[in-house]
Design a protein around this motif. Structure first.
Motif, PDB file in Angstrom:
ATOM      1  N   SER A 268       1.126  -1.283   0.371  1.00 41.30           N
ATOM      2  CA  SER A 268      -0.519   0.088   0.473  1.00 41.30           C
ATOM      3  C   SER A 268       0.670   1.066  -0.029  1.00 41.30           C
ATOM      4  O   SER A 268       1.760   0.812   0.277  1.00 41.30           O
ATOM      5  N   VAL A 269       0.517   2.506  -0.396  1.00 41.05           N
ATOM      6  CA  VAL A 269       0.490   4.053  -0.520  1.00 41.05           C
ATOM      7  C   VAL A 269       1.679   4.055   1.242  1.00 41.05           C
ATOM      8  O   VAL A 269       2.354   4.657   1.104  1.00 41.05           O
ATOM      9  N   HIS A 270       0.423   3.522   1.905  1.00 41.05           N
ATOM     10  CA  HIS A 270       0.649   4.133   3.300  1.00 41.05           C
ATOM     11  C   HIS A 270       2.033   3.183   4.062  1.00 41.05           C
ATOM     12  O   HIS A 270       2.548   3.800   4.979  1.00 41.05           O
ATOM     13  N   ASN A 271       2.119   1.956   3.653  1.00 40.43           N
ATOM     14  CA  ASN A 271       3.200   1.388   4.296  1.00 40.43           C
ATOM     15  C   ASN A 271       4.575   1.541   3.906  1.00 40.43           C
ATOM     16  O   ASN A 271       5.789   1.390   4.230  1.00 40.43           O
ATOM     17  N   ASP A 272       4.402   1.349   2.301  1.00 41.93           N
ATOM     18  CA  ASP A 272       6.185   1.800   1.442  1.00 41.93           C
ATOM     19  C   ASP A 272       6.168   3.211   1.159  1.00 41.93           C
ATOM     20  O   ASP A 272       5.023   4.052   0.398  1.00 41.93           O
ATOM     21  N   TRP A 273       7.246   4.594   1.301  1.00 38.67           N
ATOM     22  CA  TRP A 273       7.557   5.062   1.206  1.00 38.67           C
ATOM     23  C   TRP A 273       7.664   5.132  -0.751  1.00 38.67           C
ATOM     24  O   TRP A 273       7.633   6.324  -1.241  1.00 38.67           O
ATOM     25  N   ARG A 274       8.066   4.385  -1.480  1.00 45.73           N
ATOM     26  CA  ARG A 274       8.466   4.814  -2.800  1.00 45.73           C
ATOM     27  C   ARG A 274       7.395   4.085  -3.249  1.00 45.73           C
ATOM     28  O   ARG A 274       6.753   5.087  -4.437  1.00 45.73           O
ATOM     29  N   VAL A 275       5.787   3.567  -2.793  1.00 46.35           N
ATOM     30  CA  VAL A 275       4.749   3.346  -3.657  1.00 46.35           C
ATOM     31  C   VAL A 275       4.406   4.609  -3.139  1.00 46.35           C
ATOM     32  O   VAL A 275       3.909   5.395  -3.950  1.00 46.35           O
ATOM     33  N   HIS A 276       4.891   5.007  -2.039  1.00 46.86           N
ATOM     34  CA  HIS A 276       4.187   7.061  -1.911  1.00 46.86           C
ATOM     35  C   HIS A 276       4.300   7.622  -3.104  1.00 46.86           C
ATOM     36  O   HIS A 276       3.626   8.650  -3.582  1.00 46.86           O
ATOM     37  N   LEU A 277       5.678   7.761  -3.371  1.00 51.95           N
ATOM     38  CA  LEU A 277       6.672   8.597  -3.957  1.00 51.95           C
ATOM     39  C   LEU A 277       6.058   8.033  -5.795  1.00 51.95           C
ATOM     40  O   LEU A 277       5.605   9.062  -6.268  1.00 51.95           O
ATOM     41  N   ALA A 278       5.007   6.915  -6.194  1.00 49.27           N
ATOM     42  CA  ALA A 278       5.255   6.872  -7.219  1.00 49.27           C
ATOM     43  C   ALA A 278       4.119   7.156  -7.389  1.00 49.27           C
ATOM     44  O   ALA A 278       3.475   7.971  -8.211  1.00 49.27           O
ATOM     45  N   TYR A 279       3.115   7.059  -6.534  1.00 47.67           N
ATOM     46  CA  TYR A 279       1.653   7.241  -6.437  1.00 47.67           C
ATOM     47  C   TYR A 279       2.012   8.790  -6.215  1.00 47.67           C
ATOM     48  O   TYR A 279       0.872   9.840  -7.125  1.00 47.67           O
ATOM     49  N   ASP A 280       2.492  10.114  -6.000  1.00 46.30           N
ATOM     50  CA  ASP A 280       2.058  11.535  -5.958  1.00 46.30           C
ATOM     51  C   ASP A 280       2.602  11.702  -7.157  1.00 46.30           C
ATOM     52  O   ASP A 280       1.890  12.700  -7.867  1.00 46.30           O
ATOM     53  N   LEU A 281       3.738  11.554  -8.418  1.00 46.77           N
ATOM     54  CA  LEU A 281       4.694  11.344  -9.236  1.00 46.77           C
ATOM     55  C   LEU A 281       3.218  11.243 -10.369  1.00 46.77           C
ATOM     56  O   LEU A 281       3.038  12.167 -11.029  1.00 46.77           O
ATOM     57  N   ALA A 282       2.656   9.998 -10.272  1.00 43.87           N
ATOM     58  CA  ALA A 282       1.933  10.084 -11.172  1.00 43.87           C
ATOM     59  C   ALA A 282       0.292  11.097 -10.942  1.00 43.87           C
ATOM     60  O   ALA A 282      -0.278  10.746 -12.081  1.00 43.87           O
ATOM     61  N   ASN A 283       0.152  10.761  -9.572  1.00 45.62           N
ATOM     62  CA  ASN A 283      -0.466  12.446  -9.369  1.00 45.62           C
ATOM     63  C   ASN A 283      -0.756  13.563 -10.484  1.00 45.62           C
ATOM     64  O   ASN A 283      -1.781  13.964 -10.886  1.00 45.62           O
ATOM     65  N   MET A 284       0.950  12.992 -10.290  1.00 43.31           N
ATOM     66  CA  MET A 284       0.784  15.221 -10.813  1.00 43.31           C
ATOM     67  C   MET A 284       1.322  14.667 -12.449  1.00 43.31           C
ATOM     68  O   MET A 284       0.757  16.307 -13.147  1.00 43.31           O
ATOM     69  N   LEU A 285       1.507  14.122 -12.914  1.00 46.90           N
ATOM     70  CA  LEU A 285       1.379  13.547 -14.694  1.00 46.90           C
ATOM     71  C   LEU A 285       0.062  13.898 -15.166  1.00 46.90           C
ATOM     72  O   LEU A 285       0.021  14.205 -15.985  1.00 46.90           O
ATOM     73  N   ALA A 286      -1.342  13.011 -14.046  1.00 48.20           N
ATOM     74  CA  ALA A 286      -2.279  12.850 -14.697  1.00 48.20           C
ATOM     75  C   ALA A 286      -2.798  14.119 -15.212  1.00 48.20           C
ATOM     76  O   ALA A 286      -3.892  14.462 -15.531  1.00 48.20           O
ATOM     77  N   MET A 287      -2.580  14.302 -13.806  1.00 50.32           N
ATOM     78  CA  MET A 287      -3.087  16.356 -13.994  1.00 50.32           C
ATOM     79  C   MET A 287      -2.658  17.256 -14.622  1.00 50.32           C
ATOM     80  O   MET A 287      -3.433  18.212 -15.310  1.00 50.32           O
ATOM     81  N   LEU A 288      -1.357  16.742 -14.986  1.00 49.79           N
ATOM     82  CA  LEU A 288      -1.246  17.403 -15.961  1.00 49.79           C
ATOM     83  C   LEU A 288      -2.001  17.463 -17.778  1.00 49.79           C
ATOM     84  O   LEU A 288      -2.039  18.527 -18.274  1.00 49.79           O
ATOM     85  N   ASN A 289      -2.260  16.454 -17.466  1.00 50.94           N
ATOM     86  CA  ASN A 289      -3.509  16.663 -18.769  1.00 50.94           C
ATOM     87  C   ASN A 289      -4.585  17.593 -18.610  1.00 50.94           C
ATOM     88  O   ASN A 289      -5.282  17.452 -19.865  1.00 50.94           O
ATOM     89  N   THR A 290      -5.266  17.645 -17.942  1.00 50.59           N
ATOM     90  CA  THR A 290      -6.229  18.436 -17.875  1.00 50.59           C
ATOM     91  C   THR A 290      -5.551  20.507 -18.425  1.00 50.59           C
ATOM     92  O   THR A 290      -6.620  21.154 -18.505  1.00 50.59           O
ATOM     93  N   ALA A 291      -4.161  20.726 -18.170  1.00 52.47           N
ATOM     94  CA  ALA A 291      -3.332  21.589 -19.031  1.00 52.47           C
ATOM     95  C   ALA A 291      -2.819  21.790 -20.762  1.00 52.47           C
ATOM     96  O   ALA A 291      -2.245  22.751 -20.875  1.00 52.47           O
ATOM     97  N   VAL A 292      -3.002  20.590 -21.151  1.00 53.60           N
ATOM     98  CA  VAL A 292      -1.934  20.452 -22.568  1.00 53.60           C
ATOM     99  C   VAL A 292      -2.772  20.640 -23.538  1.00 53.60           C
ATOM    100  O   VAL A 292      -2.708  21.043 -24.892  1.00 53.60           O
ATOM    101  N   ASN A 293      -4.288  20.253 -23.718  1.00 51.99           N
ATOM    102  CA  ASN A 293      -4.702  19.845 -24.961  1.00 51.99           C
ATOM    103  C   ASN A 293      -4.892  21.645 -25.183  1.00 51.99           C
ATOM    104  O   ASN A 293      -4.881  21.200 -26.805  1.00 51.99           O
ATOM    105  N   PHE A 294      -4.341  22.746 -24.945  1.00 52.13           N
ATOM    106  CA  PHE A 294      -4.886  24.006 -25.518  1.00 52.13           C
ATOM    107  C   PHE A 294      -3.440  24.280 -26.198  1.00 52.13           C
ATOM    108  O   PHE A 294      -3.817  24.829 -27.807  1.00 52.13           O
ATOM    109  N   PHE A 295      -2.784  23.536 -25.841  1.00 49.29           N
ATOM    110  CA  PHE A 295      -0.937  23.906 -26.666  1.00 49.29           C
ATOM    111  C   PHE A 295      -1.160  22.378 -27.849  1.00 49.29           C
ATOM    112  O   PHE A 295      -0.860  23.192 -28.989  1.00 49.29           O
ATOM    113  N   LEU A 296      -1.746  21.909 -27.481  1.00 50.00           N
ATOM    114  CA  LEU A 296      -2.564  20.470 -28.762  1.00 50.00           C
ATOM    115  C   LEU A 296      -2.974  21.472 -30.611  1.00 50.00           C
ATOM    116  O   LEU A 296      -2.660  21.384 -30.686  1.00 50.00           O
TER     117      LEU A 296
END
Length: 362
Positions: A268-296
């Protein structure tokens, strides 16, 4: 005040113990800075996109821009609910120390906005497929009024699909193993936001690419025989825009889908800091999708760039936009009109007799 039981938060003793065992956030304040910058850039850019697309809808009366308009509006809702309310207010400012009912209600709205942002692209993909593979049918069924009805149905279903996620568990703070409800919600989530739309995009985009290749081969054969095949250039630009939007979505949302399933079956994200880090980075990438369409859109579409330029320079929209036809003509009617126009052109070219010329002068 009613004391709502929080299924995602243990008791007071377990809460203190889980706080000590909780994996640390390695990124510290980087997510707060990132989401603040994304919000400051993404919301104005999406509002500019919204105004430009609205002008294009009024000017051209095309269903394509109606779908893009709905996609942009859904992205704005995602930025407000997920980034501003979810990440910045609840997590960074209040540290999730808010009433449980409010916490779950906001979570439900986050999922609804997220589903709407993703599924607004599906009707656009279907519209482009019909335009390329069934052009005559597309002329009959694709118009702004129908597109607005389709978008209304999609947004209603997206809002309803967010209701079960009222019971979504907080992956950062839940110390226990995922139960049956968590498993069902996680699989429903990844199916709705990734697997099902990606399957639709993959199938329809593959058919579109095969159709384009077939059309290119036909064009090469007719070029060799001295004939020319009329293929509108704007169709290629629209298809390129669709492929760019769906490809960026598939790339940016893939890490988050993988991390969520890893959290479910491995650790789980709660128990392993590496999964926590991966989850934070994955959320940051996913939310980037809401701002890139203008440039496309700016990179691919010349009409969109012109509309954005008009908005930035405070130029007004055309006073007399083109009005859509009330009834779409069938191919038979179209062929009849072409025959009648040919006859009219022949009458114009054929010299008139003196008697008919005199009658025309009268």
């Amino acid at each position: 005040m009613i004391d709502w039981h929080n299924g995602t938060t243990p008791g007071q003793r377990e809460d203190e113990r889980s706080a000590q065992e909780r994996s640390e956030c390695v990124l510290a304040y980087i997510p707060v800075v990132y989401y603040s910058a994304l919000l400051c850039v993404g919301v104005p850019v999406n509002i500019l996109t919204l105004v430009a697309l609205y002008r294009l809808v009024v000017r051209t009366q095309k269903a394509l821009y109606v779908y893009l308009l709905a996609l942009t509006g859904s992205d704005i809702l995602s930025q407000l609910f997920i980034i501003f309310v979810g990440f910045l207010l609840e997590t960074a400012v209040f540290h999730r120390d808010v009433p449980v009912l409010l916490l779950r209600s906001v979570s439900m709205m986050e999922f609804s906005a997220n589903h709407a942002s993703i599924w607004a692209t599906v009707p656009l993909t279907v519209d482009r497929y019909v335009a390329l593979c069934h052009p005559l049918l597309h002329r009959q069924i694709s118009y702004p009024a129908r597109a607005r009805r389709i978008i209304a149905v999609v947004l209603t279903l997206a809002l309803a699909s967010g209701v079960p996620f009222f019971w979504w568990s907080d992956m950062w703070r839940v110390s226990h193993e995922p139960n049956n409800l968590d498993t069902a919600l996680i699989w429903t989530h990844v199916t709705i936001i990734y697997f099902l739309p990606c399957c639709i995009f993959l199938v329809l985009n593959s058919l579109i690419i095969l159709r384009l290749r077939k059309r290119q081969r036909q064009q090469m054969c007719q070029d060799e025989s001295g004939q020319q095949l009329a293929v509108p250039s704007r169709l290629g630009k629209t298809t390129a825009m669709l492929l760019a939007v769906t490809s960026v979505f598939a790339v940016l949302w893939a890490p988050r889908t993988g991390v969520v399933l890893y959290h479910l079956y491995v650790t789980s994200v709660h128990n392993d800091w590496r999964v926590h880090l991966a989850y934070d980075l994955a959320n940051m990438l996913a939310m980037l999708n809401t701002a890139v369409n203008f440039f496309l859109y700016c990179f691919v579409s010349k009409p969109f760039r012109a509309a954005v330029r008009d908005v930035l320079l405070f130029r007004g929209a055309p006073l007399h936009p083109r009005r859509p036809l009330r009834n779409q003509r069938t191919p038979a009617n179209a062929s009849t009109s072409s025959i009648s126009s040919t006859k009219r052109s022949q009458r114009e070219v054929t010299p008139l007799s003196p008697k008919r010329a005199d009658n025309n002068k009268m």
